[in-house]
Each structure stands twice: as C-alpha cells, then as structure tokens.
Design an enzyme around this catalytic site. Structure first.
Site, PDB file in Angstrom:
ATOM      1  N   CYS A 116       0.810  -1.236   0.000  1.00  0.00           N
ATOM      2  CA  CYS A 116       0.000   0.000   0.000  1.00  0.00           C
ATOM      3  C   CYS A 116       0.838   1.278   0.000  1.00  0.00           C
ATOM      4  O   CYS A 116       0.309   2.353  -0.252  1.00  0.00           O
ATOM      5  CB  CYS A 116      -0.951   0.007   1.186  1.00  0.00           C
ATOM      6  SG  CYS A 116      -2.196  -1.267   1.058  1.00  0.00           S
ATOM      7  N   HIS A 256      -3.018   7.373   2.593  1.00  0.00           N
ATOM      8  CA  HIS A 256      -3.473   6.086   2.061  1.00  0.00           C
ATOM      9  C   HIS A 256      -4.801   5.746   2.729  1.00  0.00           C
ATOM     10  O   HIS A 256      -5.015   6.063   3.901  1.00  0.00           O
ATOM     11  CB  HIS A 256      -2.423   5.004   2.358  1.00  0.00           C
ATOM     12  CG  HIS A 256      -2.931   3.616   2.084  1.00  0.00           C
ATOM     13  ND1 HIS A 256      -3.408   3.250   0.839  1.00  0.00           N
ATOM     14  CD2 HIS A 256      -3.072   2.531   2.886  1.00  0.00           C
ATOM     15  CE1 HIS A 256      -3.800   1.993   0.898  1.00  0.00           C
ATOM     16  NE2 HIS A 256      -3.624   1.530   2.123  1.00  0.00           N
ATOM     17  N   ASN A 286     -10.403   0.400  -0.148  1.00  0.00           N
ATOM     18  CA  ASN A 286      -8.938   0.417  -0.183  1.00  0.00           C
ATOM     19  C   ASN A 286      -8.478  -0.123  -1.544  1.00  0.00           C
ATOM     20  O   ASN A 286      -8.576  -1.322  -1.808  1.00  0.00           O
ATOM     21  CB  ASN A 286      -8.397  -0.445   0.966  1.00  0.00           C
ATOM     22  CG  ASN A 286      -6.873  -0.438   1.039  1.00  0.00           C
ATOM     23  OD1 ASN A 286      -6.195   0.033   0.128  1.00  0.00           O
ATOM     24  ND2 ASN A 286      -6.335  -0.973   2.109  1.00  0.00           N
TER      25      ASN A 286
HETATM   26  O1  UT7 Z   1      -3.891  -1.040   3.559  1.00  0.00           O
HETATM   27  C1  UT7 Z   1      -2.891  -1.862   4.070  1.00  0.00           C
HETATM   28  C2  UT7 Z   1      -2.799  -1.835   5.536  1.00  0.00           C
HETATM   29  N1  UT7 Z   1      -4.000  -2.338   6.145  1.00  0.00           N
HETATM   30  C3  UT7 Z   1      -4.542  -1.677   7.166  1.00  0.00           C
HETATM   31  O2  UT7 Z   1      -4.073  -0.638   7.543  1.00  0.00           O
HETATM   32  C4  UT7 Z   1      -5.738  -2.306   7.843  1.00  0.00           C
HETATM   33  C5  UT7 Z   1      -5.639  -2.147   9.342  1.00  0.00           C
HETATM   34  N2  UT7 Z   1      -6.696  -2.831  10.062  1.00  0.00           N
HETATM   35  C6  UT7 Z   1      -7.983  -2.401  10.067  1.00  0.00           C
HETATM   36  O3  UT7 Z   1      -8.312  -1.429   9.410  1.00  0.00           O
HETATM   37  C7  UT7 Z   1      -8.972  -3.090  10.975  1.00  0.00           C
HETATM   38  O4  UT7 Z   1      -8.276  -3.969  11.811  1.00  0.00           O
HETATM   39  C8  UT7 Z   1     -10.076  -3.870  10.205  1.00  0.00           C
HETATM   40  C9  UT7 Z   1     -11.041  -2.905   9.543  1.00  0.00           C
HETATM   41  C10 UT7 Z   1      -9.474  -4.791   9.186  1.00  0.00           C
HETATM   42  C11 UT7 Z   1     -10.922  -4.691  11.198  1.00  0.00           C
HETATM   43  O5  UT7 Z   1     -11.470  -3.839  12.201  1.00  0.00           O
HETATM   44  P1  UT7 Z   1     -11.255  -4.155  13.755  1.00  0.00           P
HETATM   45  O6  UT7 Z   1     -11.972  -3.108  14.497  1.00  0.00           O
HETATM   46  O7  UT7 Z   1      -9.790  -4.289  14.000  1.00  0.00           O
HETATM   47  O8  UT7 Z   1     -11.991  -5.524  13.907  1.00  0.00           O
HETATM   48  P2  UT7 Z   1     -11.389  -6.905  14.416  1.00  0.00           P
HETATM   49  O9  UT7 Z   1     -10.583  -7.566  13.353  1.00  0.00           O
HETATM   50  O10 UT7 Z   1     -10.781  -6.725  15.753  1.00  0.00           O
HETATM   51  O11 UT7 Z   1     -12.727  -7.730  14.619  1.00  0.00           O
HETATM   52  C12 UT7 Z   1     -13.680  -7.391  15.631  1.00  0.00           C
HETATM   53  C13 UT7 Z   1     -14.854  -8.336  15.523  1.00  0.00           C
HETATM   54  C14 UT7 Z   1     -14.450  -9.804  15.472  1.00  0.00           C
HETATM   55  O12 UT7 Z   1     -15.434 -10.545  16.157  1.00  0.00           O
HETATM   56  P3  UT7 Z   1     -15.183 -11.032  17.686  1.00  0.00           P
HETATM   57  O13 UT7 Z   1     -13.946 -11.860  17.619  1.00  0.00           O
HETATM   58  O14 UT7 Z   1     -14.997  -9.761  18.466  1.00  0.00           O
HETATM   59  O15 UT7 Z   1     -16.421 -11.759  18.005  1.00  0.00           O
HETATM   60  C15 UT7 Z   1     -14.517 -10.147  14.012  1.00  0.00           C
HETATM   61  O16 UT7 Z   1     -14.769 -11.509  13.770  1.00  0.00           O
HETATM   62  O17 UT7 Z   1     -15.559  -8.090  14.313  1.00  0.00           O
HETATM   63  C16 UT7 Z   1     -15.693  -9.306  13.574  1.00  0.00           C
HETATM   64  N3  UT7 Z   1     -15.688  -8.981  12.166  1.00  0.00           N
HETATM   65  C17 UT7 Z   1     -16.805  -8.624  11.500  1.00  0.00           C
HETATM   66  N4  UT7 Z   1     -18.079  -8.494  11.907  1.00  0.00           N
HETATM   67  C18 UT7 Z   1     -18.969  -8.082  10.996  1.00  0.00           C
HETATM   68  C19 UT7 Z   1     -14.631  -8.949  11.289  1.00  0.00           C
HETATM   69  N5  UT7 Z   1     -15.057  -8.582  10.087  1.00  0.00           N
HETATM   70  C20 UT7 Z   1     -16.393  -8.375  10.187  1.00  0.00           C
HETATM   71  C21 UT7 Z   1     -17.383  -7.981   9.276  1.00  0.00           C
HETATM   72  N6  UT7 Z   1     -18.647  -7.847   9.713  1.00  0.00           N
HETATM   73  N7  UT7 Z   1     -17.096  -7.702   7.983  1.00  0.00           N
END
Ligand code: UT7
Length: 332
Positions: A116, A256, A286
């Site tokens: 990215c 980004h 993204n």
């Molecule tokens: O561009 C290259 C670099 N990439 C980045 O900079 C991305 C950085 N990371 C992020 O932006 C975030 O971590 C994400 C948007 C990818 C995810 O958001 P988050 O707030 O970190 O969520 P998480 O992965 O901690 O997941 C929280 C909960 C989980 O459920 P439990 O374990 O708390 O029950 C996931 O299973 O949300 C769940 N979850 C979803 N729920 C509904 C994950 N994806 C989804 C979804 N819909 N699409």
C-alpha cells in the site's frame, strides 16, 4: 548548480463502473452495513468484472487520459513505472503491458511493489530520474485489481478492498514546485501479519494451495492497525517537522485509504482540519496502490499552484512513507 525539481504536471484516474455496496456484501457474508461503516468508513467500492481485464487496463485507461490532459503523445514518455500488488502476470511486468497499450514506444518500463506504500515509494524513485536531469517525462502508475486476490467468503477482508488506479506525469521544474522531501521505511518482520501465502517462489501454486485459499489476501487486521496508526502518523509528522510545516501550512493531507480511523488519527497528529484531508475510502474502498493518485485526481480542480501537500502511506511489508509535495499548477 541550480536544483531541478520533479513536479507533477498532470494527474488522471480510472475506476471500473461496477459498484459493490455494503448492502450487497450483507448478502454475501455475515456482516452488516453498520459494522462496515463504523469500523472502516466504506460504503461502496468499484469492481472490475469484465473477463480478461486486469491491472494493466486500469493503468492504460489512466495513462491515456493523462496524456490527453497534458496534450502530449505517448512516444514522448521516457520511462513508465507501475506500482501494483496485482500484476496482470507474474511476468512480464504490468508496466510493459501498459506501455504497449498506450503506445509508449520510446519508454522503458518496470514494476515496483511496496504494497500500500507502493505509489509513494515509486513517486520518490521516479523523481530521481527527473532531478538528475536524465529524463523529461516520467509516468508513475499506481493501480490494483484487488478483487483478483480477495476471498469473497472472508468477511474480514472482502469488505475492505476495491479496484482502480491513477497515473501522474513528472516533469522538471526549475522553480521549487514538486517533490520537496520524502521519508520512507520498511520492516520485513511485519510479513506474517499481511501477505499472500502462495503463488510465489517459496510456495508455488498447487492444487493444495488453491484448496487452502492461499492465493488471497491474508491480514491480521488488529495487528496491522496498531502499526499503521502510529507509523503513518509518525512519518508524516517527521516530514512536516523537517520542513518547518505546521498543520496550518498544509493545504491538503493525502493519506493512504485503509481505514477511516487510521486517516483520522494521522490528521489529528498532523494538526490538519478534517476539511483539508482527502478521503475516497467511502466510495472506492482500499484500492492499495490506487488510493493516493485517485485522491489527487478527484481533488485536482481544488488544488492551487503552491499548495503544500503531505502524502502518507502504510502497507504490507511492513512499508511506510511520506512525501512533501508542492503542487505545481492551477487547473484551467
Ligand atoms: O492497507 C494496508 C494496511 N492495512 C490496514 O491498515 C488495515 C488495518 N486494520 C484495520 O483497518 C482493521 O483492523 C479492520 C477494519 C481490518 C478490522 O477492524 P477491527 O476493528 O480491528 O476488527 P477486528 O478484526 O478486531 O474484529 C472485531 C470483531 C471480530 O469478532 P469477535 O472476535 O470480536 O467476536 C470479528 O470476527 O468483528 C468481527 N468482524 C466482522 N463483523 C462483521 C470482522 N469482520 C467483520 C465484518 N462484519 N465484515
């Protein structure tokens, strides 16, 4: 000797027509519009659905429009560099295919990959060819067809990415406009958190790798988030401080677009007001190498000659970087 600056003299972007909305994703995986919007800031993303079309088509469309806008012909391009994580093929380079599609017969062309952060790494690289006096017209393309490496049954990643890209033309400027300063960094120990497991030389494609879905983006979101939120702000702040720029001196922050929360944190650290931050994640998602050139393209009419822009990125690798850019022209 008088310094030659590498100035952006034209910008163009291209995205496919098809809009993949949050409502449609709700029907594909266990997610909600509310979750996607609140966690990422995305409402829709563009997807290149036409069979047989790849990243080179995104890039070629962007470059064709770029040449038209600048009023030059493709055979005037000296060098074309494409930054992508979704090349048309493992080889030859996607930039070669773009050069052929646009008719850049006198250019040499190669690809770069810094995930990215790729567009910024490549812009900084391309600038050297201008500043050295070697070339007069260098095209930098940042483009990705992310839908080609996304598992649309994985709710954690399929909601994030979209297809699209942009291209800029770099030309020499005797006046101080263009790329004024940059800072880039990499840390390969970030590899486990964001990568594509198979298809490279360590793990070539096999029936097993396909069955295990190892040709898709693998991301440990929270770990990447922690690095992204600090590194992107750190590097942008460093470049601003080194150039004695306060938030008020910066006309536009161009981050980004991985997550609206990361963008907001970077803006806060740079002291930039919300209305001076370019954001396209809401309607494009993204687009990896496409995010920053697509922002510049959509904002072009609002940019004024002399505007100070801070570009900042973070991506897989890990990679990160920031460029201080002085905008070189008013849009007619
Ligand atoms: O561009 C290259 C670099 N990439 C980045 O900079 C991305 C950085 N990371 C992020 O932006 C975030 O971590 C994400 C948007 C990818 C995810 O958001 P988050 O707030 O970190 O969520 P998480 O992965 O901690 O997941 C929280 C909960 C989980 O459920 P439990 O374990 O708390 O029950 C996931 O299973 O949300 C769940 N979850 C979803 N729920 C509904 C994950 N994806 C989804 C979804 N819909 N699409």
């Amino acid at each position: 000797m008088k310094k030659t600056y590498a100035a952006i003299t034209a910008i163009n972007g291209w995205v496919p027509e098809y809009r993949l909305t949050n409502a449609e994703l709700e029907k594909m995986v266990d997610t909600t519009e509310e979750w996607i919007l609140s966690r990422t800031g995305i409402t829709e993303r563009r997807i290149l659905k036409e069979p047989g079309m790849g990243t080179s088509d995104i890039g070629a469309n962007a470059v064709k429009g770029l040449l038209k806008k600048r009023g030059i012909t493709a055979d005037q391009i000296d060098l074309l560099i494409c930054s992508t994580v979704t090349p048309d093929y493992q080889f030859p380079a996607t930039s070669n295919l773009i050069a052929d599609k646009v008719g850049a017969t006198k250019a040499w062309a190669f690809d770069t990959n810094a995930a990215c952060s790729g567009f910024l790494f490549t812009l900084a690289t391309a600038a050297q060819f201008i500043e050295s006096g070697k070339y007069k017209k260098v095209v930098v393309v940042g483009a990705d067809k992310m839908s080609s490496i996304i598992d649309y049954t994985d709710r954690a990643t399929c909601i994030l990415f979209g297809d699209g890209g942009g291209a800029v033309l770099l030309e020499p400027s005797e006046e101080p406009y263009g790329i004024m300063d940059f800072e880039m960094g990499t840390d390969g120990s970030g590899f486990p958190f964001l990568h594509q497991k198979a298809g490279g030389s360590v793990k070539p494609a096999s029936l097993e790798s396909v069955a295990a879905k190892e040709h898709f983006v693998y991301q440990e979101g929270q770990s990447v988030f922690k690095f992204a939120v600090t590194k992107m702000a750190d590097v942008a702040e460093l470049v601003m401080k080194r150039n004695n720029l306060s938030g008020e001196d910066v006309a536009w922050l161009v981050p980004h677009q991985a997550n609206k929360r990361i963008i907001d944190a970077t803006a806060r650290r740079c002291g930039t007001d919300d209305d001076k931050v370019m954001i396209n994640i809401d309607h494009f998602g993204n687009t990896t190498n496409g995010t920053i050139p697509l922002c510049l393209w959509e904002w072009e009419s609002r940019l004024k000659k002399g505007d100070n822009l801070i570009l900042a990125a973070f991506g897989g690798g890990f990679t990160w970087g920031s460029i201080y850019l002085k905008w070189a022209y008013d849009t007619k």
